[in-house]
Structure formats: C-alpha cells, structure tokens
Design a protein around this motif. Structure first.
Motif, PDB file in Angstrom:
ATOM      1  N   ARG A   1      48.018  31.949  42.715  1.00 11.28           N
ATOM      2  CA  ARG A   1      47.225  30.938  43.201  1.00 11.28           C
ATOM      3  C   ARG A   1      46.416  30.356  42.324  1.00 11.28           C
ATOM      4  NH1 ARG A   1      42.475  34.340  46.145  1.00 11.28           N
ATOM      5  NH2 ARG A   1      42.753  36.328  44.788  1.00 11.28           N
ATOM      6  N   SER A   2      46.419  28.925  42.492  1.00 10.49           N
ATOM      7  CA  SER A   2      45.796  27.855  41.306  1.00 10.49           C
ATOM      8  C   SER A   2      44.429  28.153  41.197  1.00 10.49           C
ATOM      9  CB  SER A   2      46.033  26.562  42.116  1.00 10.49           C
ATOM     10  OG  SER A   2      45.227  26.270  43.391  1.00 10.49           O
ATOM     11  N   GLU A   3      43.881  28.688  42.025  1.00 14.01           N
ATOM     12  CA  GLU A   3      42.226  28.946  41.507  1.00 14.01           C
ATOM     13  C   GLU A   3      42.324  30.054  40.434  1.00 14.01           C
ATOM     14  OE1 GLU A   3      42.402  30.520  45.927  1.00 14.01           O
ATOM     15  OE2 GLU A   3      43.682  29.093  44.566  1.00 14.01           O
ATOM     16  N   ILE A   4      43.188  31.059  40.726  1.00 14.80           N
ATOM     17  CA  ILE A   4      43.354  32.057  39.716  1.00 14.80           C
ATOM     18  C   ILE A   4      43.644  31.468  38.137  1.00 14.80           C
ATOM     19  CG2 ILE A   4      44.529  34.000  38.848  1.00 14.80           C
ATOM     20  CD1 ILE A   4      42.555  34.885  40.894  1.00 14.80           C
ATOM     21  N   THR A   5      44.567  30.544  38.129  1.00 13.84           N
ATOM     22  CA  THR A   5      44.929  29.957  36.972  1.00 13.84           C
ATOM     23  C   THR A   5      43.882  29.386  36.360  1.00 13.84           C
ATOM     24  OG1 THR A   5      47.272  29.958  37.640  1.00 13.84           O
ATOM     25  CG2 THR A   5      46.664  28.662  35.732  1.00 13.84           C
ATOM     26  N   THR A   6      43.141  27.999  37.011  1.00 14.88           N
ATOM     27  CA  THR A   6      42.073  27.637  36.870  1.00 14.88           C
ATOM     28  C   THR A   6      40.812  28.510  36.583  1.00 14.88           C
ATOM     29  OG1 THR A   6      42.846  25.868  38.453  1.00 14.88           O
ATOM     30  CG2 THR A   6      40.531  25.997  37.477  1.00 14.88           C
ATOM     31  N   GLY A   7      40.659  29.493  37.007  1.00 20.00           N
ATOM     32  CA  GLY A   7      39.677  30.373  36.483  1.00 20.00           C
ATOM     33  C   GLY A   7      39.735  30.978  35.295  1.00 20.00           C
ATOM     34  N   ILE A   8      41.053  31.601  34.810  1.00 23.90           N
ATOM     35  CA  ILE A   8      41.411  31.919  33.823  1.00 23.90           C
ATOM     36  C   ILE A   8      41.164  30.977  32.591  1.00 23.90           C
ATOM     37  CG2 ILE A   8      43.163  32.865  32.212  1.00 23.90           C
ATOM     38  CD1 ILE A   8      44.404  34.250  34.812  1.00 23.90           C
ATOM     39  N   ASP A   9      41.444  29.833  32.923  1.00 23.06           N
ATOM     40  CA  ASP A   9      41.408  28.776  31.828  1.00 23.06           C
ATOM     41  C   ASP A   9      40.033  28.363  31.500  1.00 23.06           C
ATOM     42  OD1 ASP A   9      44.230  28.602  31.510  1.00 23.06           O
ATOM     43  OD2 ASP A   9      44.390  26.802  32.782  1.00 23.06           O
TER      44      ASP A   9
END
Length: 559
Positions: free
Chosen positions: A484-492
């Motif tokens: 999920r893109s939102e997971i990657t965005t959230g980690i960053d």
C-alpha cells in the motif's frame, strides 16, 4: 500492586522448600503494558544446570506474574529458599534488585542473597561495599559457579563464607571480601542442558503474550569500546566466541517451534539472542552454512530474528537468500553511529558506507531491520556531527524515537567509561546506577540533549504503528507485491517527523533560543505525533481498498 501468591507456579511434587529462587524484576517504566514477556536465557540456563545437579529451583518473573517488588518479596519469603538469586541485567533493574534484596533480608536475614549478570560482575566490589543485604556476586558465567556456591552454603555462617568459591566475590568472616578468582569459559556448550522455559510456561498459564529465545553461542570477537561482551563470559580465559553445533541448535528450534509457536500468545518470530549471529571469519561462515543446510534438510521454516554487524551481513551476502528461506525475518544491526569519527572512537572496525551497503542487502531480500544500539548523543561530538547523525538515522529507515534521543551509556568495565573518568568528564565511578551522568565537551550538544529528555504516550503509539507498518511492507515485498502506498508514505513521514523535530531543536539551540521557545517546539511535536499516530493506526486497521476514517496523510504531519 498487591502480591498474589497463588500465581507462583508450583508443581504437585515440588519440595516444600526450594534450594534456590531465581528472581527477575520488572521496570514498569521500561516495559510497557501489553509487551510480550521476555524469555531470559541466563535464568533458564542457571535453572537447567542446577536441576541437573539435583537442586530444587523455582523462578519468579515479575512481568509474567504481574508482581511489583513487594509482591516478589512476599513470594520469596513464603517459599523460604536457601538462596535467592537476582540478575542485574541492566541498570533499569538496579533499584528493583536493591528493594527486593532489602525486603527479603528484613523478613528472613538468614537467606543467602546473590546477584549476578554483566553489570553486577563489573560492579561486584561496589555492590558488596554499598549493600549489606547482598552476600555474594557471581562473576561471569554462572552455571558451575552457583552450584559450587550452594555446596559451600552448609559451611557458611551468617558472618560469611569460610573459604573462597571460584567465580564468586563474597563476604567472608568479619569484614573480609573473598575473591575466588575467575573461571575459565565453558568450552563445550553442547554439553550444557538446554535452558528451561519456566517463564514461558508461567506467562502462558497467566494468559500473557510471550516471546521465545534461543542462544547459538556465547561471546564476541570484537572489542567495541562501549561494550564488555568480548570479556564478560571469559574473564578467566577461554575462546572469545564459542558456538553450539548447528545440529543441536536446530534440534532446540524444532522442539520449541512444535511446543510453542502454534499458540496465539507466543510471538511468531523466534529471538536469537547472540550478540553476533553472523560473523566474518571462515569458521563462522561455515557454521552459518551448516545451520542453513540442517534447517533445509529437515524442511524447517521458522521465522527468526537475530543480531549482526554490517560487515558480517556483507560477508554472508550469498547465504542471505537461503537464510530467508529457512525463516530469517529480521536483523537488528549494530550501526551505533552515522559519523565515521565516532565509529573510530568506538573501535567499531566499521564505516557508515558499510552500514549503508548492508541496509541495501537487507532491503533487497525483504529482511526487516532495526538500528541496534544507535547512539545519537556522544559526549565528544559537535553540533554539526549531531545533525549529520540525525540525518543518517532518518535515511537508515528503521528508527523509532528512542534512537533519536539515546545517549552513550558508560557501562562499568568498558574502555570508554575509563577514558571519561580520566578526562574528568564522568563523576561517580562507584555509583552503581550511573551510566550517563557525564559532561559533554560541546555545551550546545549538551543543551540539545537536555531538551530531548522527555516522553509522551503518543510517541509510543507512533512507534508501535511504525513497527506494524514496517511488518506489512516487508510481507508485501516478500510476496513480490508493491504494497500500500499509504504505508510507505506513513513510514517516511514518521522518520521525517522524528528527524525534523531533532533538527529543529539543534537549529534553535545553535541560534541561542531561550527555554520557552524550545518548550514550544516540543509541544508542537507532541501534537503532530498524536495526529500522525491516529492516522497510521486507522490505516493499519483497514485492509487495502477499504476507506479509512481518519484524515489522509500529508507532509505537514512531519514538519
């Protein structure tokens, strides 16, 4: 918290009075509510060895039994053993070890009280000088030592032992302290009984989550100046790094997986507690290969976590995919610092470039990783080095807030502690609970450090969300999907939020900001952390494609 004696495990055929009660205290500030009960291998090995010698042993774990210090004291007093053993595993345990020892001695002054563990070993004389409630300290490996000490107890008067015991510093008759000398390291680890799992069983009976631990060897080949792992388990000589045979290790893994990993209360990833699981030498790489071959031969796939160094990960790059195939899930990599001058100061025999190369290898194979032992604040660093360290940790991509605020700990027995004492920067060398009460060479770095000594529950919430997000991303990578893109965005965003706050404090201190301005920066950070934690928790609760209820992620949450 009130003691609940019925929680203390007791087999139907247990003797009315055990020879030994081994006690594991709990620091409620350091161990959050809901955290899995740990499986301490030191206590497990001691219990196994003593039982093999015919002694009756009971174990009390404060976390598994949900007992405070007073509750543990009440249990020990009721059991009335000949000897109580406490492990000074970390300095968070120190005040609890003191309180428990004093409480037990007040009720049963004849009971023999022994401390052990790494920090107790290097503070042994200070402990006996400062704490009349402690009768002896076990030095280094404890299996044979504790058995010999028990054998000597029938001849011990309340005034102390009549003769020294090897591997022990103890009270003798009168005011004398008896040093029995150091024992040679145990050479054949395969000859030792496997550690008993009393605490795991205790936690399961109490309905509490628990992790499972394994040890493949003892010691460390490296000489990092902030650490004593090279010396602690070989004070009397012996090989610096000893390994169990791969076959024996896999035997234990298979048995533990069958016994425990099907339980919903047991953490699904087995914990390898070796200081270094992978090494760089020909012998260590051969051991790792034989371990993988044995797992493959039995068609065993057991998720596991281990600790390693960057150079060892690089040296074993060809073996990494096979390690992943038999269950390697996560590596806690000892990077310590992103500043090469600091790495040289620690004698890490490593570089920031090597750390980066190892990170890329782990990412390529879908191995989750953590910044083991990262030291953000070193007393010798400049403000520019502190800034570089923060940026390096952000780019490392696996840092919780704790890593952004961690100070160098000066443990007894380490070269760095001795150096700081010589420089007059560390005062209180005999203070048993003191590890970071030192002055910084740059007062601006010290001021930044002072304004990171706070904590808010929202930070733990965000750290837990980061952990779960990383796990989801790693699973997607292993499945060959983008995730999920939102997971990657959230980690960053989480990494950026932590780093940006620290950089903001650095810039404000450099500009001479007054205390109220720094306090305002902290208040703003806490509010952003609450917002980001709420959004991340909402995203993680909803499967891919399901609408989330919280506000969407945006860059302002990290500013």
């Amino acid at each position: 918290m009130t003691a609940r004696l019925e929680l203390a495990p007791r087999a139907a055929d247990a003797p009315p009075r055990p020879d030994v009660v081994l006690v594991r205290p709990r620091d409620f500030g350091a161990v959050p509510a809901g955290a899995p009960v740990q499986d301490p291998l030191g206590v497990g090995y001691l219990a196994a060895g003593l039982r093999a010698d015919g002694y009756a042993v009971r174990i009390l774990d404060a976390h598994a039994l949900d007992l405070d210090d007073d509750g543990l004291v009440a249990c020990v007093v009721q059991m009335n053993p000949r000897l109580i053993g406490l492990s000074l595993h970390s300095f968070a345990d120190y005040t609890h070890c003191v309180a428990i020892s004093q409480g037990v001695k007040a009720a049963r002054p004849e009971l023999y009280c022994v401390w052990g563990g790494e920090h107790a070993t290097f503070h042994a004389e200070n402990i006996l000088t400062q704490h009349a409630e402690v009768d002896a300290v076990v030095l280094g490996e404890g299996e044979a030592t504790l058995a010999d000490l028990l054998a000597a107890l029938p001849h011990a008067a309340p005034a102390g032992l009549a003769a020294p015991v090897a591997g022990v510093l103890a009270r003798g008759r009168g005011t004398a302290l008896l040093h029995g000398g150091f024992r040679t390291a145990i050479e054949d680890l395969d000859a030792q009984p496997e550690p008993h799992k009393d605490i795991v069983e205790m936690a399961l009976r109490a309905g509490r989550p628990v992790s499972i631990s394994v040890l493949t060897g003892r010691g460390c080949t490296h000489r990092c100046r902030f650490c004593t792992a090279h010396e602690f388990l070989r004070l009397g000589g012996g090989r610096v790094w000893r390994r169990r045979s791969p076959r024996r290790v896999v035997d234990e893994i298979q048995r533990l997986a069958t016994s425990y990993l099907n339980s919903e209360l047991v953490h699904p990833v087995m914990q390898f507690q070796d200081v270094i699981f992978l090494g760089t030498s020909t012998a260590s790489r051969r051991w790792a290969t034989e371990f993988v071959e044995e797992m493959e031969r039995r068609r065993l796939v057991v998720p596991f976590y281990c600790m390693s160094r960057a150079d060892a990960i690089i040296a074993n790059r060809d073996l990494l995919p096979r390690l992943v195939g038999v269950g390697l899930w996560s590596i806690e990599m000892g990077i310590e610092s992103g500043v090469d001058r600091i790495l040289k100061r620690y004698d890490k025999q490593n570089s920031s470039d090597a750390n980066t190369e190892a990170i890329e290898l782990m990412r390529a194979f879908g191995i989750t990783y953590d910044a083991s032992g990262f030291i953000m604040f070193d007393p010798s660093m400049s403000l520019d080095e502190l800034r570089d360290n923060a940026l390096y940790l952000r780019d490392f991509g696996a840092a919780t807030w704790d890593f952004f605020v961690t100070r160098l700990q000066l443990y007894p027995g380490t070269e760095l502690r001795d150096e700081m004492i010589r420089k007059g920067l560390f005062v209180g060398a005999d203070d048993i609970g003191k590890t970071c009460g030192y002055r910084f060479e740059d007062p601006l770095v010290e001021r930044v450090a002072q304004f990171t000594s706070y904590y808010d529950p929202s930070i733990r919430d965000l750290d837990l969300a980061l952990r779960d997000a990383k796990a989801e991303a790693a699973i997607a990578h292993r499945r060959g999907t983008s995730g999920r893109s939102e997971i990657t965005t959230g980690i960053d965003l989480i990494h950026g939020s932590y780093c940006n706050h620290l950089l903001g404090l650095i810039d404000a201190v450099a500009a001479g900001a007054p205390d109220p301005q720094l306090a305002a920066l902290i208040a703003g950070f806490v509010q952003r952390t609450k917002r980001l934690a709420a959004v991340m928790k909402d995203i993680l609760r909803h499967p891919q494609g399901a609408p989330a209820r919280a506000a969407p992620l945006d860059a302002s949450m990290a500013q």
